[in-house]
Design a protein around this motif. Structure first.
Motif, PDB file in Angstrom:
ATOM      1  N   HIS A   1       0.790  -1.228   0.000  1.00 45.01           N
ATOM      2  CA  HIS A   1       0.000   0.000   0.000  1.00 45.01           C
ATOM      3  C   HIS A   1       0.826   1.283   0.000  1.00 45.01           C
ATOM      4  O   HIS A   1       0.273   2.364  -0.242  1.00 45.01           O
ATOM      5  CB  HIS A   1      -0.930   0.022   1.210  1.00 45.01           C
ATOM      6  CG  HIS A   1      -1.852  -1.151   1.288  1.00 45.01           C
ATOM      7  ND1 HIS A   1      -2.786  -1.426   0.317  1.00 45.01           N
ATOM      8  CD2 HIS A   1      -1.959  -2.139   2.223  1.00 45.01           C
ATOM      9  CE1 HIS A   1      -3.461  -2.511   0.657  1.00 45.01           C
ATOM     10  NE2 HIS A   1      -2.964  -2.976   1.790  1.00 45.01           N
ATOM     11  N   ALA A   2       2.115   1.201   0.280  1.00 40.91           N
ATOM     12  CA  ALA A   2       2.977   2.390   0.306  1.00 40.91           C
ATOM     13  C   ALA A   2       4.375   1.989  -0.135  1.00 40.91           C
ATOM     14  O   ALA A   2       5.371   2.273   0.542  1.00 40.91           O
ATOM     15  CB  ALA A   2       3.002   3.006   1.706  1.00 40.91           C
ATOM     16  N   GLY A   3       4.434   1.330  -1.288  1.00 39.66           N
ATOM     17  CA  GLY A   3       5.702   0.787  -1.776  1.00 39.66           C
ATOM     18  C   GLY A   3       6.789   1.825  -1.928  1.00 39.66           C
ATOM     19  O   GLY A   3       7.977   1.520  -1.774  1.00 39.66           O
ATOM     20  N   LEU A   4       6.412   3.070  -2.205  1.00 39.08           N
ATOM     21  CA  LEU A   4       7.410   4.130  -2.362  1.00 39.08           C
ATOM     22  C   LEU A   4       8.245   4.291  -1.099  1.00 39.08           C
ATOM     23  O   LEU A   4       9.466   4.455  -1.167  1.00 39.08           O
ATOM     24  CB  LEU A   4       6.707   5.447  -2.709  1.00 39.08           C
ATOM     25  CG  LEU A   4       7.608   6.684  -2.802  1.00 39.08           C
ATOM     26  CD1 LEU A   4       8.673   6.498  -3.877  1.00 39.08           C
ATOM     27  CD2 LEU A   4       6.763   7.929  -3.079  1.00 39.08           C
ATOM     28  N   LEU A   5       7.605   4.245   0.059  1.00 36.08           N
ATOM     29  CA  LEU A   5       8.352   4.412   1.314  1.00 36.08           C
ATOM     30  C   LEU A   5       9.331   3.266   1.522  1.00 36.08           C
ATOM     31  O   LEU A   5      10.482   3.493   1.913  1.00 36.08           O
ATOM     32  CB  LEU A   5       7.379   4.496   2.489  1.00 36.08           C
ATOM     33  CG  LEU A   5       8.029   4.681   3.860  1.00 36.08           C
ATOM     34  CD1 LEU A   5       8.837   5.966   3.909  1.00 36.08           C
ATOM     35  CD2 LEU A   5       6.967   4.666   4.959  1.00 36.08           C
TER      36      LEU A   5
ATOM     37  N   THR B   1      -2.627   1.564  -3.111  1.00 37.66           N
ATOM     38  CA  THR B   1      -2.633   0.194  -3.623  1.00 37.66           C
ATOM     39  C   THR B   1      -2.676   0.203  -5.147  1.00 37.66           C
ATOM     40  O   THR B   1      -3.506   0.889  -5.748  1.00 37.66           O
ATOM     41  CB  THR B   1      -3.850  -0.566  -3.088  1.00 37.66           C
ATOM     42  OG1 THR B   1      -3.998  -0.302  -1.693  1.00 37.66           O
ATOM     43  CG2 THR B   1      -3.708  -2.054  -3.324  1.00 37.66           C
ATOM     44  N   GLY B   2      -1.767  -0.539  -5.758  1.00 40.33           N
ATOM     45  CA  GLY B   2      -1.737  -0.622  -7.211  1.00 40.33           C
ATOM     46  C   GLY B   2      -0.936   0.474  -7.890  1.00 40.33           C
ATOM     47  O   GLY B   2      -0.768   0.446  -9.113  1.00 40.33           O
ATOM     48  N   TRP B   3      -0.448   1.429  -7.133  1.00 40.23           N
ATOM     49  CA  TRP B   3       0.375   2.494  -7.716  1.00 40.23           C
ATOM     50  C   TRP B   3       1.797   1.971  -7.943  1.00 40.23           C
ATOM     51  O   TRP B   3       2.341   1.235  -7.120  1.00 40.23           O
ATOM     52  CB  TRP B   3       0.445   3.699  -6.786  1.00 40.23           C
ATOM     53  CG  TRP B   3      -0.822   4.502  -6.654  1.00 40.23           C
ATOM     54  CD1 TRP B   3      -2.063   4.021  -6.367  1.00 40.23           C
ATOM     55  CD2 TRP B   3      -0.952   5.916  -6.797  1.00 40.23           C
ATOM     56  NE1 TRP B   3      -2.962   5.055  -6.304  1.00 40.23           N
ATOM     57  CE2 TRP B   3      -2.318   6.226  -6.563  1.00 40.23           C
ATOM     58  CE3 TRP B   3      -0.067   6.947  -7.079  1.00 40.23           C
ATOM     59  CZ2 TRP B   3      -2.799   7.535  -6.624  1.00 40.23           C
ATOM     60  CZ3 TRP B   3      -0.545   8.252  -7.129  1.00 40.23           C
ATOM     61  CH2 TRP B   3      -1.893   8.541  -6.912  1.00 40.23           C
TER      62      TRP B   3
END
Length: 282
Positions: free
Chosen positions: A90-94, A176-178
């Motif tokens: 849900h927050a893969g960037l972090l 989610t999904g980004w």
């Protein structure tokens, strides 16, 4: 060097920590993971009367599902963020940004909350948290309040956390999904970012429907590249260069031994294009 003498307390509850801060007033420093504070104490750049260690407050650790967001305790170490399934989904960037922080030893000691309150503009946590529209939960003598990431960073090493207050939680809306990517430019491995770009995008039909871009070390605080975010909407992989060219507009990057301001402006545009391209799967 050896730090100046100070009193040390290690409370086991948030209430006890707030009480210790209130008792010491301006003469206290908060110890989270210690990766920023301990070098400062050793070099005697700061000599507090009291150090309040938050390491034993279990309520400040952990990652949980908050429904429309994920909640990360301020004392959660980097290493937990990198490997946590909720963050990755849900927050893969972090997770991708934190994975670039220093080395495994430091990632097991350093904390997300400590980095955010330290507010070093060259740190790798501020820009992704800003790009993800996070909300910070701050607790103090007046109770609990929330601060959006856009208002959290005030100036160089200065945040909205006031005297006698503590950052307790970071709430990140689910992306989610980004797709996401963190592009970091350094001279040597494990160095602070000379420039870095945090990008996350939502695609529809191969084009960008929404984009979020955060900049590291392009001013006295982490920054959002809002103009680039707007320019990216509707763009495909072949249209990124022109949309990312203005990444440095409105920034005020430093000049130092690693590069002058113009060099950093150039890097910001290049790294933004690379980060967005990787976030799109290119």
């Amino acid at each position: 060097m050896i730090p100046a003498a100070f009193d040390y307390v290690s409370p086991t509850s948030l209430d006890d920590a707030l009480a210790a801060l209130a008792e010491a007033g301006d003469d206290a420093k908060v110890l989270a993971g210690g990766q920023s504070l301990l070098p400062i104490l050793r070099m005697r750049l700061n000599a507090p009367e009291k150090v309040v260690d938050l390491g034993r407050i279990e309520a400040l650790r952990g990652i949980r599902d908050g429904g429309d967001h994920i909640a990360i305790g301020a004392m959660t170490p980097y290493s937990d963020v990198v490997t946590d399934a909720l963050v990755q989904e849900h927050a893969g960037l972090l997770a991708k940004a934190v994975e670039t922080v220093a080395d495994p030893q430091i990632r097991h000691r350093g904390t997300v909350g400590g980095a955010l309150v330290h507010a070093d503009p060259a740190g790798d946590v501020g820009a992704p948290v800003l790009a993800l529209d996070a909300t910070m939960v701050v607790v103090g003598p007046g109770g609990e309040r929330t601060v959006g990431a856009g208002e959290f960073f005030r100036d160089l090493f200065e945040t909205a956390v006031g005297d006698g207050e503590l950052l307790t939680e970071i709430r990140i809306p689910k992306h989610t999904g980004w797709g996401s990517a963190y592009e970091k430019f350094v001279r040597v491995s494990h160095q602070w970012s000379i420039v870095a770009v945090a990008a996350t995008v939502r695609l529809e039909g191969g084009s960008i429907a929404e984009a979020r871009v955060g900049l590291t070390n392009m001013g006295s605080t982490p920054l959002r590249a809002s103009a680039v975010e707007q320019a990216l909407v509707g763009k495909g992989l072949s249209d990124l260069e022109s949309a990312c060219a203005a990444a440095a507009d409105g920034t005020n990057p430093p000049s130092d031994l690693n590069g002058d301001a113009d060099y950093r402006r150039h890097l910001a545009a290049v790294l933004t294009r690379r980060a967005v391209q990787r976030a799109m799967g290119g």
